[in-house]
Enzyme design. Structure first.
Site, PDB file in Angstrom:
ATOM      1  CB  SER A   1     -32.073 -65.719 -32.607  1.00  0.00           C
ATOM      2  OG  SER A   1     -31.453 -64.553 -33.121  1.00  0.00           O
TER       3      SER A   1
ATOM      4  CE  LYS B   1     -27.732 -64.438 -32.195  1.00  0.00           C
ATOM      5  NZ  LYS B   1     -28.893 -65.332 -32.362  1.00  0.00           N
TER       6      LYS B   1
END
Length: 225
Positions: free
Chosen positions: A1, A77
């Protein structure tokens, strides 16, 4: 991701004191050493829930009505929205407090690891391109697919904790004590667009350096931005 910034097989160093010194178990902050900045690559405990849809499929989402909280798994993230920010995401475009986040097309993505090569060759993703994004004081690259899936396509409710706009985009107002996080792989990342905000108490540290890589040894020694 987090492709292309991070690849599967990268080992990263994380400054666990970047966002404060906390007591174990309770996560109470006992020493304030700083707050996340826009563009930081943050490590945090997953703040969402595990849900089962009508077909029995188990997925993750931001709806607290789901049965099982997940609090012990670390995610990594990029911090996009800070407390008080209004974040709008429409397709590949991000607007923060009414100002578009600048992006410039770099070109086709050519990775060296096995996952990247399979992804490039897959018709489900083609074409795979990279962009240069300017997020606050941080300039970094993002990955985009030619055929992205929406939260609805993936069986997720749209815009958790946010508002679905008439043009199909989503708008979030980040509450005090929370952050809005997104993966650099914008079309294949389970992030705040799907499960909501990251509580400040869930922050574990800031990633800043790749000290080893099974994906590509040339990545060893990379300073993360």
């Amino acid at each position: 991701s987090m492709m292309p910034t991070l690849l599967v097989g990268d080992f990263v160093l994380v400054n666990k004191f970047a966002y404060g010194l906390r007591l174990p178990v309770t996560d109470s902050k006992i020493l304030d050493t700083g707050e996340p900045h826009r563009g930081d690559i943050a490590v945090f405990r997953y703040p969402g829930y595990t849900c089962k849809w009508a077909d029995g499929k188990e997925v993750r989402g931001g709806d607290p009505a789901c049965t099982t909280p997940v609090q012990k798994e670390d995610y990594i993230k990029r911090i996009v929205g800070l407390p008080g920010d209004t974040v709008v995401v429409h397709a590949e475009n991000i607007t923060i407090n009414g100002k578009p986040v600048p992006q410039q097309l770099i070109g086709a993505y050519h990775g060296t690891d096995k996952i990247s090569i399979r992804m490039e060759e897959s018709l489900a993703f083609a074409p795979v391109t990279t962009y240069r994004e300017h997020l606050g004081a941080v300039t970094h690259q993002t990955l985009h697919f030619g055929r992205p899936e929406s939260p609805v396509d993936q069986g997720q409710p749209p815009c958790p904790n946010g508002t679905l706009l008439p043009d199909g985009g989503c708008e979030w107002v980040v509450p005090k004590g929370y952050y809005f996080a997104m993966g650099d792989n914008r079309d294949d990342s389970a992030d705040s667009r799907y499960w909501g905000f990251v509580p400040e108490r869930n922050l574990a540290g800031k990633a800043f350096f790749i000290w080893f890589s099974l994906a590509d040894w040339h990545r060893i020694g990379t300073v993360l931005h």
